[in-house]
Design an enzyme around this catalytic site. Sequence first.
Site, PDB file in Angstrom:
ATOM      1  N   CYS A   1       0.847  -1.197   0.000  1.00  0.00           N
ATOM      2  CA  CYS A   1       0.000   0.000   0.000  1.00  0.00           C
ATOM      3  C   CYS A   1       0.884   1.250   0.000  1.00  0.00           C
ATOM      4  O   CYS A   1       1.515   1.571   1.010  1.00  0.00           O
ATOM      5  CB  CYS A   1      -0.916  -0.071   1.231  1.00  0.00           C
ATOM      6  SG  CYS A   1      -1.624   1.490   1.782  1.00  0.00           S
TER       7      CYS A   1
ATOM      8  N   CYS B   1       0.172   3.940   2.558  1.00  0.00           N
ATOM      9  CA  CYS B   1       0.574   3.490   3.904  1.00  0.00           C
ATOM     10  C   CYS B   1       2.056   3.780   4.129  1.00  0.00           C
ATOM     11  O   CYS B   1       2.444   4.264   5.194  1.00  0.00           O
ATOM     12  CB  CYS B   1       0.375   1.980   4.065  1.00  0.00           C
ATOM     13  SG  CYS B   1      -1.338   1.450   3.965  1.00  0.00           S
TER      14      CYS B   1
END
Length: 149
Positions: free
Chosen positions: A69, A72
């Site tokens: 991600c 993230c």
Amino acid sequence: MQDAVKLVCAQCGQTNRVPSARLSAGPKCGVCGAPLAGAKVMELDARAHDKATRGDELPLIVDYWAPWCGPCRMMAPEFAKAAQAVGPGVRFAKINTEDFPAVSQGLAIRGIPLLILWHRGREVARLSGARPASDIAAFVRQNVPQLAG
Ligand code: ZN
């Protein structure tokens, strides 16, 4: 504030009782010596996550993330900065949801990055999406009354 608080060690899962007065003095786990509080983000596994979110007596904010991600990974240094800004009254932790998918299933997490603030076994609030450190720190302060003002 209470005289002592129960904190779960992120590394070995041991529950420690830490005198409140010592929270800012870098308390360590009595079993494995890992830091229990302070400005550093702790890495949780599923067992430590479950124990800490149920039993911790200090507010705990968890970053649910995964290596695939991008947002993230972008947020990770912001989360670390927010941990520094907020100080030892709140513990900051992260868990890799790719390694521990049962954790995100159990919490019905559909999108990451997601932050969940926990206190005494209760989910207090969620904040989703990649956020700058100032937003994260403001979110924590809004939801932790003893930090206000
Ligand atoms: Zn430990």
